[in-house]
Design a protein around this motif. Structure first.
Motif: not given
Length: 534
Positions: A430-444, A488-496, A528-531
């Protein structure tokens, strides 16, 4: 009523003598009347059967140990309190050198039966974490013949254990245990709540809770002379005893059982530990509507409940959604669904009403007629999490959190930490609804992937993600979503990552990126994915 007013309630153990209870605690400790001590005495098979309320193996094991100098005292106590047997005074007395048999009588823990002794209550060891306690409650149907008394005080049951495992254990100032019974939830709450208020409609239940608190004062870090500094006991129905107050956490295993109501039925004719006195599932619906009123800003309520599912309902949770105010966050997990006949059989056995054939037949028919009068097709059981929105969050929230899901397979216990993590992820989304594409994720860390394909096939026909912990969900993956997870290894953001997949797969249409982003959000919500870094 004052805390001390529950120290002497007819038909309940007495707790007005802290010194005598301290002697009892010392005797039980010396005896090794603990979960491990009893399990070792009985042996693995008898202990497992005892956990299923099957007493015959434990009867045989303790009978063989009675004459053993090293094990006889513990065997006598197990036969007395856990099996509900009569024992001879000379068998029981050596186990209580400080308390004495007279002291057990003063405390209301034994009865005389033609020269022998019989337990007046169930008193059993209970442990969680490094805490070892003894918990008094009424004897169950497997320990004493006949239908349970209507004001029966339930002991450590599967529902109370489920609620304890469900509760999120964050440090808070004020907590409420609504419908405390013998006090199980209070014992857990004291470990992370500065003050706990426990309510019940039954004076006997509050007397059992007070007895258990004083008996276990040392293990719980309580001063038996100043119990009110940490715990408040209140007599009354539902939220009446705490009207106008606010709590950071509310837990409740309410009397949610759906029981047919009869004309001119009196409260004393109901089983207070399970029957809320309202028709259908009205007590659960009432709590959905009213619990937020006693929550502090950001406060959480966690409960168990039953709900009716009418014939022709669009979903099992359609009625539950109607009970919620628009700004209340809610997450409901349905764990079981029974037909009206299955439900009736379950609860008639619970109170041992099946031991009286005429009563059983009449009550069974009443259950079916009652459900039929409301066109009930099934009854659901599950876990409920409610939250009052944090102060000042109104303008930053697009909508309240709402999750309704059915999970009927085994899940990891305790589940509370995983629910807390899931709520944190929801708030993060909810806090990152507007900038979700710039977030970095990795597999839990607990997630694995399965691929299934027919022999000789070039590509897998099924790709599954599985969780090894928590709610242990499985997610059926599309090729592109599987590709996202692999990257999803934390290197690239969601949009990338989405942009790279679109280029690789030749999917340049805008809907591709939008749909894949939504699917990725769902994987974050489900864990399944976490920040990165969490």
């Amino acid at each position: 009523m004052d805390f001390a007013d529950f120290s002497h309630v007819p038909g309940a153990p007495a707790s007005s003598n802290p010194r005598l209870l301290a002697d009892l605690a010392a005797d039980l400790t010396e005896l090794d009347y603990s979960v491990d001590g009893v399990a070792e005495l009985l042996g693995a098979e008898a202990w497992a059967a005892f956990d299923r309320d099957q007493l015959v193996p434990a009867e045989l094991a303790t009978s063989r140990s009675l004459e053993d100098p090293a094990r006889g005292r513990l065997a006598a106590v197990v036969r007395f309190w856990l099996l509900g047997n009569t024992v001879e005074p000379e068998q029981l007395a050596p186990a209580f050198p400080r308390t004495g048999l007279d002291g057990l009588g003063v405390l209301g823990l034994l009865e005389h039966d033609d020269g022998a002794l019989r337990a007046a209550v169930d008193l059993r060891p209970y442990g969680f974490g490094s805490t070892e306690l003894w918990v008094a409650s009424d004897l169950g149907a497997h320990q004493r013949p006949g239908v349970l008394r209507r004001d029966h005080v339930l002991g450590i049951g599967q529902a109370s254990l489920t609620l304890a495992q469900l509760t999120v254990r964050t440090d808070v100032e004020r907590a409420l245990d609504l419908g405390t019974g013998c006090g199980i939830q209070v014992f857990h709450l004291l470990g992370h709540c500065r003050h706990v208020t426990a309510t019940d409609i039954s004076e006997r239940a509050l007397a059992f809770t007070r007895f258990n608190l004083v008996l276990n004062a040392g293990a719980l870090g309580l001063d038996p002379e100043r119990l009110g500094a940490r715990v408040s006991l209140r007599l009354g129905s539902l939220l009446e005893p705490v009207a106008g107050e606010r709590f950071d956490l509310v837990v409740t295993n309410p009397p949610f059982v759906i029981t047919p109501r009869r004309p001119a039925e009196r409260a004393e004719e109901q089983f207070t530990y399970r029957d809320g006195g309202l028709p259908g599932d009205d007590i659960v619906g009432s709590l959905f509507r009213t619990l937020p009123s006693v929550l502090a800003d950001g406060g959480v309520a966690q409960m168990l409940g039953n709900w009716e599912i009418p014939a022709g309902a669009a979903t099992w949770h359609a009625r539950l959604e109607q009970w919620l105010s628009p700004d209340t966050d809610a997450w409901v997990i349905q764990r079981e669904q029974l037909s009206p006949a299955q439900y009736a059989e379950t609860w008639l056995r619970d109170a041992a009403e099946n031991r009286d054939p005429a009563l059983f037949a009449s009550a069974y028919a009443a259950y079916l007629d009652d459900f039929d009068s409301r066109a009930v097709e099934a009854v659901g059981f599950g876990m409920v999490w409610l939250r009052r929105p944090p102060a000042g969050s109104g303008q930053t929230r697009e909508a309240a959190l709402r999750r309704f899901e059915e999970i009927t397979y085994p899940i990891e216990q305790p589940i509370g930490p995983h629910l807390a993590a899931a709520v944190e992820r929801s708030d993060w989304l909810a806090a990152h609804a507007a900038d979700f594409g710039r977030q970095h994720l990795e597999v839990a860390r607990d997630v694995t992937e399965e691929r299934h394909q027919r022999p000789g096939a070039e590509h897998p026909g099924v790709i599954l993600l599985r969780q090894g912990a928590g709610l242990r969900r499985a997610n059926l993956m599309s090729t592109e979503l599987a590709g996202f997870v692999s990257a999803s290894d934390g290197e690239l953001d969601v949009d990338q990552i989405i942009g790279a997949l679109a280029s690789l797969l030749g999917r340049t249409e805008p809907d591709f990126a939008r749909q894949l982003s939504d699917e990725v959000r769902n994987l974050v919500a489900d864990g399944f994915l976490v920040p990165t870094g969490q």
